[in-house]
Write a protein that holds these residues in place. Structure first.
Motif, mmCIF file in Angstrom:
data_model
loop_
_atom_site.group_PDB
_atom_site.id
_atom_site.type_symbol
_atom_site.label_atom_id
_atom_site.label_comp_id
_atom_site.label_asym_id
_atom_site.label_seq_id
_atom_site.Cartn_x
_atom_site.Cartn_y
_atom_site.Cartn_z
ATOM 1 N N TRP A 176 0.832 -1.201 0.000
ATOM 2 C CA TRP A 176 0.000 0.000 0.000
ATOM 3 C C TRP A 176 0.872 1.258 0.000
ATOM 4 N N THR A 177 0.247 2.376 -0.260
ATOM 5 C CA THR A 177 0.943 3.660 -0.265
ATOM 6 C C THR A 177 1.575 3.909 1.100
ATOM 7 N N PRO A 178 2.889 4.182 1.150
ATOM 8 C CA PRO A 178 3.538 4.428 2.435
ATOM 9 C C PRO A 178 3.349 5.873 2.899
ATOM 10 N N LEU A 179 3.646 6.126 4.134
ATOM 11 C CA LEU A 179 3.688 7.479 4.660
ATOM 12 C C LEU A 179 5.034 8.092 4.293
ATOM 13 N N VAL A 180 5.040 9.355 3.857
ATOM 14 C CA VAL A 180 6.304 9.999 3.497
ATOM 15 C C VAL A 180 6.640 11.167 4.407
ATOM 16 N N ALA A 181 5.701 11.568 5.274
ATOM 17 C CA ALA A 181 5.957 12.721 6.123
ATOM 18 C C ALA A 181 5.326 12.544 7.496
ATOM 19 N N LEU A 182 6.020 13.044 8.501
ATOM 20 C CA LEU A 182 5.537 13.061 9.873
ATOM 21 C C LEU A 182 5.528 14.506 10.338
ATOM 22 N N GLN A 183 4.348 15.007 10.719
ATOM 23 C CA GLN A 183 4.263 16.377 11.229
ATOM 24 C C GLN A 183 4.071 16.325 12.743
ATOM 25 N N VAL A 184 4.958 17.006 13.461
ATOM 26 C CA VAL A 184 4.922 17.016 14.919
ATOM 27 C C VAL A 184 5.240 18.412 15.431
ATOM 28 N N GLU A 185 4.828 18.683 16.660
ATOM 29 C CA GLU A 185 5.254 19.912 17.306
ATOM 30 C C GLU A 185 6.733 19.760 17.660
ATOM 31 N N TYR A 186 7.560 20.687 17.186
ATOM 32 C CA TYR A 186 9.001 20.559 17.384
ATOM 33 C C TYR A 186 9.616 21.946 17.462
ATOM 34 N N SER A 187 10.266 22.225 18.561
ATOM 35 C CA SER A 187 10.904 23.519 18.763
ATOM 36 C C SER A 187 11.809 23.426 19.975
ATOM 37 N N LEU A 188 12.464 24.523 20.311
ATOM 38 C CA LEU A 188 13.298 24.564 21.500
ATOM 39 C C LEU A 188 12.502 24.321 22.779
ATOM 40 N N VAL A 189 11.200 24.604 22.751
ATOM 41 C CA VAL A 189 10.384 24.365 23.946
ATOM 42 C C VAL A 189 9.595 23.056 23.859
ATOM 43 N N GLN A 190 9.792 22.296 22.783
ATOM 44 C CA GLN A 190 9.141 20.993 22.650
ATOM 45 C C GLN A 190 10.089 20.033 21.951
ATOM 46 N N ARG A 191 10.948 19.404 22.762
ATOM 47 C CA ARG A 191 11.946 18.490 22.206
ATOM 48 C C ARG A 191 11.695 17.039 22.585
ATOM 49 N N THR A 192 10.575 16.737 23.232
ATOM 50 C CA THR A 192 10.316 15.354 23.611
ATOM 51 C C THR A 192 10.124 14.459 22.386
ATOM 52 N N VAL A 193 9.866 15.062 21.215
ATOM 53 C CA VAL A 193 9.742 14.273 19.986
ATOM 54 C C VAL A 193 11.061 13.607 19.619
ATOM 55 N N GLU A 194 12.169 14.072 20.219
ATOM 56 C CA GLU A 194 13.474 13.481 19.923
ATOM 57 C C GLU A 194 13.666 12.134 20.614
ATOM 58 N N ALA A 210 7.750 20.452 11.108
ATOM 59 C CA ALA A 210 7.595 20.912 12.485
ATOM 60 C C ALA A 210 6.563 22.012 12.602
ATOM 61 N N TRP A 211 5.471 21.710 13.322
ATOM 62 C CA TRP A 211 4.500 22.772 13.566
ATOM 63 C C TRP A 211 4.866 23.512 14.850
ATOM 64 N N SER A 212 4.433 24.758 14.910
ATOM 65 C CA SER A 212 4.737 25.647 16.032
ATOM 66 C C SER A 212 6.230 25.708 16.336
ATOM 67 N N PRO A 213 7.082 25.975 15.342
ATOM 68 C CA PRO A 213 8.527 26.022 15.588
ATOM 69 C C PRO A 213 8.951 27.189 16.476
ATOM 70 N N LEU A 214 8.044 28.145 16.709
ATOM 71 C CA LEU A 214 8.339 29.265 17.606
ATOM 72 C C LEU A 214 7.569 29.150 18.926
ATOM 73 N N GLY A 215 7.079 27.944 19.225
ATOM 74 C CA GLY A 215 6.379 27.741 20.484
ATOM 75 C C GLY A 215 5.202 28.683 20.658
ATOM 76 N N MET A 216 4.432 28.859 19.573
ATOM 77 C CA MET A 216 3.256 29.737 19.589
ATOM 78 C C MET A 216 3.601 31.162 20.026
ATOM 79 N N GLY A 217 4.777 31.605 19.584
ATOM 80 C CA GLY A 217 5.188 32.977 19.845
ATOM 81 C C GLY A 217 6.099 33.153 21.033
#
Length: 357
Positions: A176-194, A210-217
């Motif tokens: 089947w069609t594979p996934l090619v992208a993973l979108q996660v919250e990722y920034s200096l204030v959200q590094r648990t994705v690592e 990476a969504w919210s790369p500026l930690g929502m401002g």
């Protein structure tokens, strides 16, 4: 780095800009976005500089984001990589109006195609894991829509790493069609994705956006400690102000503001804005790195954010930021790295993976 320094997305051959345009701010329906004229100016600047990777979702500003994007893309749609999402409920009271299941998927895609004014979507993300839909239903649904020509690529967002790995493996086993992208919250204030998500993506061929790369401002220096006591952190809506949204997403904390202070200090020393420093850190992550999804309410904000592409942080700045924002990896990662387990595994010898040579 420039927007025209394209890279392939995950294990696919799709070429995208190293920084994506986020359009959750397109439309004033939620009370804090950009009106049509300002949104068009932001979009035009991005495209004029060679940007081609645009991120939206059916849920953003109640569908206005997709509708505006469809109008802006008219006449240049085929040179753009349009990414949207499904899963969130646009039909309150209807239990099938959202979720990851096939009925929600098909309905959402057809509605998004109409709003975007196109007959295909380049990349469709599952927006957030619902915990109820069988993974076989999701992956077969993606595959059917790709075979029907409505989608070109599939991606996933806001889902546990073990579940994503299971879905990717299932797609490989069944053709089947594979996934090619993973979108996660990722920034200096959200590094648990690592801990698991980012390594999983690299191992299984998913590009990280990476969504919210500026930690929502927060990392742009928008808030101070007085902001901690303002607003309702228990609100269930995205309407109101950006500060209210930051509160409901647990962005305004003492720890996060401490990190923002370090970003600000480095920015002042370099003669740059805090936003540029925070984005440059993300652009320089090890391995394949991450693609920041940058949205703005004004053209001036967006133009400043693009300046991060021309900023190369030195080892000293990167080390300061890494140390200020570090998170424990937790078990089993921290345990595996301890000296005794390492010695017990390798018997005192040095071994490195040939794949990492």
């Amino acid at each position: 780095m420039q927007l025209t320094d394209y890279l392939t997305l995950g294990a696919s051959g799709l070429r995208v800009s190293p920084l994506a345009l986020g359009t959750m701010t397109f439309g004033t329906d939620w009370g804090w976005g950009a009106d049509e004229a300002e949104a068009r100016s932001i979009f035009d600047l991005y495209v004029e500089r060679g940007g081609n990777f645009v991120d939206t979702a059916n849920f953003y500003t109640g569908g206005s984001s997709e509708a505006l994007l469809g109008r802006f893309a008219a006449g240049r749609r085929d040179r753009l990589v349009l990414a949207t999402k499904y899963s969130l409920n646009l039909h309150p009271g209807d239990p099938n109006g959202g979720g990851n299941h096939r009925k929600s998927l098909v309905r959402a895609v057809d509605e998004s195609l109409k709003r975007l004014g196109t007959d295909y979507i380049d990349l469709l993300y599952l927006h957030i894991w619902d915990g109820t839909t069988p993974v076989e239903e999701v992956m077969r649904g993606f595959d059917d829509l790709v075979r029907a020509g409505k989608l070109l690529y599939a991606g996933i967002s806001d889902t546990p790493a073990w579940q994503v790995a299971r879905m990717q493996t299932l797609a490989a086993l069944r053709g089947w069609t594979p996934l090619v992208a993973l979108q996660v919250e990722y920034s200096l204030v959200q590094r648990t994705v690592e801990r698991d998500l980012v390594p999983m993506a690299e191992a299984l061929g998913l590009g990280v956006t990476a969504w919210s790369p500026l930690g929502m401002g927060v990392l742009a220096g928008k808030y101070d400690r007085a902001s901690l006591a303002q607003g309702d952190a228990q609100s269930l809506t995205v309407r109101g102000t950006r500060q209210q949204v930051a509160l409901t997403h647990d962005m305004l904390s003492e720890r996060n503001l401490d990190i923002a202070e370090e970003v600000k200090a480095i920015a002042q020393a370099l003669g740059r804005s805090p936003a540029q420093v925070a984005l440059a850190w993300l652009l320089q992550r090890p391995g394949r790195g991450a693609i920041p999804i940058v949205g703005a309410r004004t053209l001036a904000q967006f133009e400043d954010n693009l300046g991060a592409l021309a900023l190369r942080l030195g080892e000293a700045e990167l080390r300061r930021l890494d140390e200020a924002s570090a998170v424990p990896l937790g078990f089993p990662h921290d345990f595996i790295r301890l000296p005794v387990p390492r010695n017990n595994i390798f018997g005192g010898t040095r071994v490195r993976s040939g794949a990492q040579a």
